[in-house]
Motif scaffolding. Structure first.
Motif, PDB file in Angstrom:
ATOM      1  N   CYS A  22      65.055  21.059  51.099  1.00 26.51           N
ATOM      2  CA  CYS A  22      63.881  20.482  49.387  1.00 26.51           C
ATOM      3  C   CYS A  22      65.578  20.454  48.449  1.00 26.51           C
ATOM      4  CB  CYS A  22      63.231  21.502  49.056  1.00 26.51           C
ATOM      5  SG  CYS A  22      62.517  21.386  47.696  1.00 26.51           S
ATOM      6  N   ALA A  23      65.771  19.724  47.983  1.00 23.93           N
ATOM      7  CA  ALA A  23      66.918  19.269  46.777  1.00 23.93           C
ATOM      8  C   ALA A  23      66.655  20.085  45.405  1.00 23.93           C
ATOM      9  CB  ALA A  23      67.453  18.250  47.020  1.00 23.93           C
ATOM     10  N   ILE A  24      66.766  21.291  45.105  1.00 21.70           N
ATOM     11  CA  ILE A  24      66.323  21.203  43.908  1.00 21.70           C
ATOM     12  C   ILE A  24      67.050  21.542  42.571  1.00 21.70           C
ATOM     13  CG2 ILE A  24      64.940  23.527  42.398  1.00 21.70           C
ATOM     14  CD1 ILE A  24      64.977  24.845  45.923  1.00 21.70           C
ATOM     15  N   SER A  25      66.041  21.305  41.759  1.00 23.99           N
ATOM     16  CA  SER A  25      67.511  20.312  40.574  1.00 23.99           C
ATOM     17  C   SER A  25      66.486  21.175  39.419  1.00 23.99           C
ATOM     18  CB  SER A  25      67.752  19.138  40.329  1.00 23.99           C
ATOM     19  OG  SER A  25      66.475  18.290  40.318  1.00 23.99           O
ATOM     20  N   GLY A  26      66.956  22.027  38.489  1.00 17.93           N
ATOM     21  CA  GLY A  26      66.229  22.847  37.314  1.00 17.93           C
ATOM     22  C   GLY A  26      66.380  23.779  37.616  1.00 17.93           C
ATOM     23  N   ASN A  27      65.766  25.017  36.514  1.00 22.67           N
ATOM     24  CA  ASN A  27      65.586  26.479  36.816  1.00 22.67           C
ATOM     25  C   ASN A  27      64.224  26.332  37.211  1.00 22.67           C
ATOM     26  OD1 ASN A  27      67.971  27.291  35.455  1.00 22.67           O
ATOM     27  ND2 ASN A  27      67.378  26.148  33.197  1.00 22.67           N
ATOM     28  N   ASP A  29      62.198  30.553  39.266  1.00 20.48           N
ATOM     29  CA  ASP A  29      61.830  31.724  39.671  1.00 20.48           C
ATOM     30  C   ASP A  29      61.468  31.506  40.660  1.00 20.48           C
ATOM     31  OD1 ASP A  29      59.966  34.421  38.186  1.00 20.48           O
ATOM     32  OD2 ASP A  29      62.335  34.717  38.432  1.00 20.48           O
ATOM     33  N   CYS A  30      60.973  31.059  41.359  1.00 20.91           N
ATOM     34  CA  CYS A  30      59.700  31.252  42.230  1.00 20.91           C
ATOM     35  C   CYS A  30      59.770  29.462  43.427  1.00 20.91           C
ATOM     36  CB  CYS A  30      58.372  31.706  42.692  1.00 20.91           C
ATOM     37  SG  CYS A  30      58.198  32.249  44.274  1.00 20.91           S
ATOM     38  N   VAL A  31      60.641  30.195  44.190  1.00 19.77           N
ATOM     39  CA  VAL A  31      59.958  28.043  45.226  1.00 19.77           C
ATOM     40  C   VAL A  31      59.139  28.953  46.475  1.00 19.77           C
ATOM     41  CG1 VAL A  31      62.327  27.675  44.166  1.00 19.77           C
ATOM     42  CG2 VAL A  31      62.047  29.046  46.633  1.00 19.77           C
ATOM     43  N   GLY A  32      58.871  27.533  47.303  1.00 17.71           N
ATOM     44  CA  GLY A  32      58.186  27.546  48.835  1.00 17.71           C
ATOM     45  C   GLY A  32      58.115  26.419  48.996  1.00 17.71           C
ATOM     46  N   TRP A  33      56.643  26.010  50.295  1.00 15.71           N
ATOM     47  CA  TRP A  33      56.688  24.900  50.712  1.00 15.71           C
ATOM     48  C   TRP A  33      55.271  25.125  50.982  1.00 15.71           C
ATOM     49  CZ3 TRP A  33      59.808  21.562  52.148  1.00 15.71           C
ATOM     50  CH2 TRP A  33      61.130  21.526  52.195  1.00 15.71           C
ATOM     51  N   SER A  34      54.322  24.550  50.485  1.00 19.06           N
ATOM     52  CA  SER A  34      52.983  24.053  50.529  1.00 19.06           C
ATOM     53  C   SER A  34      52.865  23.348  51.657  1.00 19.06           C
ATOM     54  CB  SER A  34      51.991  23.631  49.324  1.00 19.06           C
ATOM     55  OG  SER A  34      52.308  25.068  48.699  1.00 19.06           O
ATOM     56  N   ARG A  35      51.471  23.356  52.039  1.00 14.40           N
ATOM     57  CA  ARG A  35      51.026  21.830  53.340  1.00 14.40           C
ATOM     58  C   ARG A  35      49.252  21.218  53.224  1.00 14.40           C
ATOM     59  NH1 ARG A  35      51.611  25.420  59.081  1.00 14.40           N
ATOM     60  NH2 ARG A  35      49.565  26.029  59.063  1.00 14.40           N
ATOM     61  N   ASN A  74      70.389  25.684  45.290  1.00 11.66           N
ATOM     62  CA  ASN A  74      70.143  24.039  45.153  1.00 11.66           C
ATOM     63  C   ASN A  74      69.386  23.958  46.596  1.00 11.66           C
ATOM     64  OD1 ASN A  74      71.570  23.879  42.732  1.00 11.66           O
ATOM     65  ND2 ASN A  74      74.063  23.939  43.267  1.00 11.66           N
ATOM     66  N   THR A  75      69.404  24.572  47.828  1.00 13.45           N
ATOM     67  CA  THR A  75      68.831  24.106  48.463  1.00 13.45           C
ATOM     68  C   THR A  75      67.996  24.941  49.404  1.00 13.45           C
ATOM     69  OG1 THR A  75      70.557  22.382  49.244  1.00 13.45           O
ATOM     70  CG2 THR A  75      69.278  22.332  50.567  1.00 13.45           C
ATOM     71  N   MET A  76      66.453  23.845  49.265  1.00 14.68           N
ATOM     72  CA  MET A  76      65.639  25.178  50.196  1.00 14.68           C
ATOM     73  C   MET A  76      65.702  24.550  51.845  1.00 14.68           C
ATOM     74  SD  MET A  76      62.160  26.567  48.878  1.00 14.68           S
ATOM     75  CE  MET A  76      61.049  25.038  48.781  1.00 14.68           C
ATOM     76  N   PHE A  77      64.978  25.594  52.434  1.00  9.92           N
ATOM     77  CA  PHE A  77      65.342  24.777  54.011  1.00  9.92           C
ATOM     78  C   PHE A  77      63.839  25.846  54.445  1.00  9.92           C
ATOM     79  CE2 PHE A  77      69.292  23.360  54.213  1.00  9.92           C
ATOM     80  CZ  PHE A  77      69.932  24.080  53.464  1.00  9.92           C
ATOM     81  N   LEU A  78      62.882  24.747  55.640  1.00 11.64           N
ATOM     82  CA  LEU A  78      62.079  26.094  56.022  1.00 11.64           C
ATOM     83  C   LEU A  78      62.642  25.631  57.885  1.00 11.64           C
ATOM     84  CD1 LEU A  78      59.565  27.134  56.031  1.00 11.64           C
ATOM     85  CD2 LEU A  78      58.333  24.786  55.514  1.00 11.64           C
TER      86      LEU A  78
END
Length: 120
Positions: A22-27, A29-35, A74-78
């Motif tokens: 997941c490429a992330i732009s912007g500020n 505080d918490c990130v994740g993956w939903s399905r 900037n990038t999140m992985f699962l």
């Protein structure tokens, strides 16, 4: 404004692995993956935040999925290992601007999703 763009979905057989990005732009505080599967509510399966209790994993994926971020955040992985047919779903990158995220409704932003299909 936060923007999230997922990639890495696809089709695998039971027991296989996939890595979502997941490429992330912007500020955030918490990130994740939903399905989400058709006809059912979207569920948070993993999240990363600050403070106690992270990373968070839903019981259904604990021990098989690993969430991570690069140093720049900037990038999140699962990383999804030992995939099962019940993991078949649309997977969404999600983020919250401020605060904790332990359920999907905590999130403020979602990407468009990437499809994961696991065949038996």
């Amino acid at each position: 404004q936060v923007q999230l763009v997922e990639s890495g979905g696809g089709s695998v057989q039971t027991g296989g692995s996939l890595r979502l990005s997941c490429a992330i732009s912007g500020n955030t505080d918490c990130v994740g993956w939903s399905r989400q599967v058709p006809g059912k509510a979207r569920l948070l399966v993993a999240s990363l935040g600050t403070g106690y209790g992270y990373p968070y994993y839903a019981d259904s994926v604990k021990g098989r999925f690993t969430i991570s971020q690069d140093n720049a955040k900037n990038t999140m992985f699962l990383q999804m290992n030992n995939l099962k047919p019940e993991d078949t779903a649309m997977y969404y990158c999600a983020a919250r601007a401020w605060g904790h995220c332990r359920v999907d409704s905590d999130m403020d932003y979602w990407g468009k999703g990437t499809l994961v299909t696991v065949s038996s």
